[in-house]
Design an enzyme around this catalytic site. Sequence first.
Site, PDB file in Angstrom:
ATOM      1  N   LEU A  26       0.823  -1.207   0.000  1.00 53.56           N
ATOM      2  CA  LEU A  26       0.000   0.000   0.000  1.00 53.56           C
ATOM      3  C   LEU A  26       0.859   1.259   0.000  1.00 53.56           C
ATOM      4  O   LEU A  26       0.540   2.225  -0.698  1.00 53.56           O
ATOM      5  CB  LEU A  26      -0.931   0.000   1.213  1.00 53.56           C
ATOM      6  CG  LEU A  26      -1.815   1.238   1.381  1.00 53.56           C
ATOM      7  CD1 LEU A  26      -2.699   1.447   0.158  1.00 53.56           C
ATOM      8  CD2 LEU A  26      -2.653   1.144   2.649  1.00 53.56           C
TER       9      LEU A  26
ATOM     10  N   SER B 281      -6.940   0.626  10.397  1.00 52.47           N
ATOM     11  CA  SER B 281      -7.417  -0.716  10.048  1.00 52.47           C
ATOM     12  C   SER B 281      -8.837  -0.877  10.547  1.00 52.47           C
ATOM     13  O   SER B 281      -9.286  -0.132  11.417  1.00 52.47           O
ATOM     14  CB  SER B 281      -6.511  -1.764  10.719  1.00 52.47           C
ATOM     15  OG  SER B 281      -7.066  -3.059  10.650  1.00 52.47           O
TER      16      SER B 281
ATOM     17  N   TYR C 157      -2.605  -6.118  18.074  1.00 50.09           N
ATOM     18  CA  TYR C 157      -2.713  -5.292  16.875  1.00 50.09           C
ATOM     19  C   TYR C 157      -3.896  -4.336  16.994  1.00 50.09           C
ATOM     20  O   TYR C 157      -3.764  -3.134  16.723  1.00 50.09           O
ATOM     21  CB  TYR C 157      -2.871  -6.183  15.645  1.00 50.09           C
ATOM     22  CG  TYR C 157      -2.964  -5.436  14.341  1.00 50.09           C
ATOM     23  CD1 TYR C 157      -1.826  -4.876  13.763  1.00 50.09           C
ATOM     24  CD2 TYR C 157      -4.180  -5.286  13.678  1.00 50.09           C
ATOM     25  CE1 TYR C 157      -1.907  -4.179  12.558  1.00 50.09           C
ATOM     26  CE2 TYR C 157      -4.265  -4.601  12.477  1.00 50.09           C
ATOM     27  CZ  TYR C 157      -3.122  -4.051  11.923  1.00 50.09           C
ATOM     28  OH  TYR C 157      -3.200  -3.367  10.735  1.00 50.09           O
TER      29      TYR C 157
ATOM     30  N   LYS D 173      -4.071  -0.172  17.113  1.00 48.94           N
ATOM     31  CA  LYS D 173      -4.826   0.619  16.145  1.00 48.94           C
ATOM     32  C   LYS D 173      -5.902   1.471  16.828  1.00 48.94           C
ATOM     33  O   LYS D 173      -6.212   2.576  16.366  1.00 48.94           O
ATOM     34  CB  LYS D 173      -5.440  -0.295  15.087  1.00 48.94           C
ATOM     35  CG  LYS D 173      -4.403  -0.951  14.171  1.00 48.94           C
ATOM     36  CD  LYS D 173      -3.583   0.088  13.407  1.00 48.94           C
ATOM     37  CE  LYS D 173      -2.683  -0.535  12.376  1.00 48.94           C
ATOM     38  NZ  LYS D 173      -1.908   0.471  11.601  1.00 48.94           N
TER      39      LYS D 173
END
Length: 223
Positions: free
Chosen positions: A14, A128, A141, A145
Amino acid sequence: MSPTALVTGAGRGLGAGIARLLSADHDVLIGGTTADSVATVAEELLTATPWPVDLTDADALRAATADIESLDVLVHNAGVADLGTVEELSLADWRHTFEANVFAVAELTRLLLPALRRAHGHVVLINSGAGLRANPRWSAYAASKFALRAFGDALRQEEPDIRVTSVHPGRIDTDMQRAIVAGEGGEYDGSRYLTVDTVARAVRQAIDTPADAHPTEIVLRPR
């Protein structure tokens, strides 16, 4: 003089896609951990400059940002995904995740605030779907985020002359996604996920939003 953009984690996936779109009318700094990791994309793009630095090394980060006097766009794309159950994840795993996904972002932004203020710049946080909800095995994770989203919300209110956009894509067809699916024991099917180009275009659209509007949050899901 062209505007300047810095994209972290831009050597592949990305980040590389975002850098390619921005290079049409920006001077782009291609961020990556090593010179080798950014060389291919930097050579491909005529308006790009390699910017290799370990984002978790505070001294290296300070030195790498010292000469950036004005910055129009800062895209925080670099990150890691250490997955496992709460029982499986060690303290070292949690620290690794937060060092890359939160602490490095906060420190790089802090160091570049004068340059961003000077340009009335735009900070884009590649978050995310895990920054909106947490699933089993994704605790570290997702927590990082969620923290990244909180960081963006606070920065947006503290710095009224800087636009801050949090982008929450679903799963993207990248090498990182392949590794995640392999770790989950699944069979990879890239057609089920968002393409790099789709998410990169959403980021570009946010950056191109006229100055009278503030795109604060973008959520993308595969159809």
